[in-house]
Motif scaffolding. Structure first.
Motif, PDB file in Angstrom:
ATOM      1  N   GLY A 221       0.800  -1.220   0.000  1.00  0.00           N
ATOM      2  CA  GLY A 221       0.000   0.000   0.000  1.00  0.00           C
ATOM      3  C   GLY A 221       0.829   1.264   0.000  1.00  0.00           C
ATOM      4  N   VAL A 222       2.122   1.163   0.341  1.00  0.00           N
ATOM      5  CA  VAL A 222       3.010   2.326   0.366  1.00  0.00           C
ATOM      6  C   VAL A 222       3.750   2.425  -0.960  1.00  0.00           C
ATOM      7  N   THR A 223       3.734   3.607  -1.566  1.00  0.00           N
ATOM      8  CA  THR A 223       4.391   3.795  -2.874  1.00  0.00           C
ATOM      9  C   THR A 223       5.631   4.680  -2.803  1.00  0.00           C
ATOM     10  N   LEU A 244       4.086   9.387   4.015  1.00  0.00           N
ATOM     11  CA  LEU A 244       3.995   8.192   3.179  1.00  0.00           C
ATOM     12  C   LEU A 244       2.980   8.413   2.063  1.00  0.00           C
ATOM     13  N   ASN A 245       3.394   8.162   0.850  1.00  0.00           N
ATOM     14  CA  ASN A 245       2.438   8.139  -0.261  1.00  0.00           C
ATOM     15  C   ASN A 245       1.843   6.740  -0.329  1.00  0.00           C
ATOM     16  N   CYS A 246       0.520   6.677  -0.296  1.00  0.00           N
ATOM     17  CA  CYS A 246      -0.159   5.384  -0.281  1.00  0.00           C
ATOM     18  C   CYS A 246      -1.172   5.303  -1.426  1.00  0.00           C
ATOM     19  N   HIS A 247      -1.620   4.089  -1.693  1.00  0.00           N
ATOM     20  CA  HIS A 247      -2.700   3.914  -2.656  1.00  0.00           C
ATOM     21  C   HIS A 247      -3.959   4.610  -2.123  1.00  0.00           C
ATOM     22  N   VAL A 254      -5.488   2.641   6.141  1.00  0.00           N
ATOM     23  CA  VAL A 254      -4.274   3.406   6.410  1.00  0.00           C
ATOM     24  C   VAL A 254      -3.773   3.137   7.827  1.00  0.00           C
ATOM     25  N   ILE A 257      -1.566   0.265   8.008  1.00  0.00           N
ATOM     26  CA  ILE A 257      -0.205   0.577   7.551  1.00  0.00           C
ATOM     27  C   ILE A 257       0.579   1.253   8.673  1.00  0.00           C
ATOM     28  N   ALA A 278      -0.087  10.265   6.034  1.00  0.00           N
ATOM     29  CA  ALA A 278      -0.386   9.547   4.795  1.00  0.00           C
ATOM     30  C   ALA A 278      -0.877  10.515   3.725  1.00  0.00           C
ATOM     31  N   TYR A 280      -1.767  10.779  -0.811  1.00  0.00           N
ATOM     32  CA  TYR A 280      -1.996   9.993  -2.032  1.00  0.00           C
ATOM     33  C   TYR A 280      -0.962  10.357  -3.107  1.00  0.00           C
ATOM     34  N   LYS A 284       4.864  13.302  -3.823  1.00  0.00           N
ATOM     35  CA  LYS A 284       5.407  12.020  -4.271  1.00  0.00           C
ATOM     36  C   LYS A 284       6.768  12.174  -4.934  1.00  0.00           C
TER      37      LYS A 284
END
Length: 300
Positions: A221-223, A244-247, A254, A257, A278, A280, A284
């Protein structure tokens, strides 16, 4: 044994240091030994340092408040810095006085010097034993312990000098011993100063940041990871924050995570407090550390 040194132990060490100081001042004046007088003033400073260390430990145990959300733990770091800095200053003073004594040598009574030094060694060793328990896990206690241990070493050096001077009148021996002991004291105290300054300046602790980044990205889930900060409240507590960038997911997902991140950073990297934000897509493309400053050019 408990890492915290009890008030009774601090009191016992303080009383021992005051007694040593009185005995060594009298012995130094009677024998004419600079090494003995230097050790006496060193012990006098130690008494202050030990009391300061005890009060700092007491303050550090106070709970967090609305004004001190991280508590008072840095009171011990401040006390450690003051104690270690005092040691370095005393060392410089002793070396200066020893050089003057080399230029104007005086006769030393080796027998009195030896007797007083033996008393000082025994008392300092007792003090060191009382403080040893907390010296490995607490910078404040370590700084105080170093004070006492350096005194024990100083007393041992003075004993050697006293034995020699009891048989041979070597005028340069007393100041040379003083210089050797002072140099050792400064050598032992300097790392404590460096570490306390590092903590107070909120410098980043020594962590495998590349490994942290890779481990966090591996979490499902973490990008991406960016805007990372890490600092220390004291020598044991590391604070960590990151974005954290997440889906695109539900808040309840979340939180799962977050739990994984907390467990990972605590168990693998020893980080005790983690704050995660968190996101999106926002940020990024930012760097792992949030800085636009060229550190190499800044240092130059």
């Amino acid at each position: 044994m408990d890492e915290q040194i009890t008030g009774k132990r601090f009191l016992a060490v303080t009383v021992l240091n005051v007694l040593i100081t009185v005995v060594e001042i009298i012995g130094g004046l009677v024998s004419g030994s600079l090494a003995l007088l230097s050790d006496a003033f060193h012990n006098l400073g130690d008494s202050f340092s030990i009391v300061l260390g005890y009060f700092a430990q007491t303050i550090a145990n106070k709970p967090e408040t609305s004004k001190r959300t991280y508590g008072y733990r840095r009171a011990e770091i401040l006390a450690a810095m003051v104690n270690a800095t005092f040691l370095v200053i005393v060392s410089v003073f002793l070396i200066i006085e020893a050089v003057k004594r080399l230029q104007q040598p005086t006769h030393i009574n080796g027998e009195i010097m030896l007797l007083v030094a033996v008393i000082g060694l025994v008392a300092n060793l007792l003090s060191a034993i009382l403080l040893y328990a907390g010296s490995h896990s607490n910078l404040n206690v370590k700084a105080t312990y170093l004070h006492v241990l350096s005194d024990a070493l100083s007393s041992f050096a003075v004993i050697i000098g006293g034995v020699i001077l009891s048989f041979v009148n070597i005028t340069w021996l007393d100041p040379v011993l003083t210089i050797a002991v002072a140099a050792y004291i400064a050598y032992e105290a300097w790392p404590v100063i460096k570490q306390t300054v590092t903590i107070l300046m909120e410098s980043a602790p020594k962590l495998d940041y590349k490994g942290i980044e890779q481990d966090l990205i591996q979490i499902d889930g973490v990008t991406a990871v960016h805007h990372v900060h890490a600092w220390m409240i004291d020598e044991k507590r590391i604070i960590f924050s990151a974005h954290l960038n997440c889906h695109d997911m539900k808040l309840s997902d979340v939180e799962k995570i977050y739990q994984q991140v907390d467990k990972l950073l605590n168990e693998k990297y020893g980080i005790c407090h983690v704050t995660i934000q968190a996101e999106y897509h926002r940020g990024k493309d930012e760097e792992f550390f949030d800085t636009n400053v060229d550190e190499e050019n800044l240092i130059k």
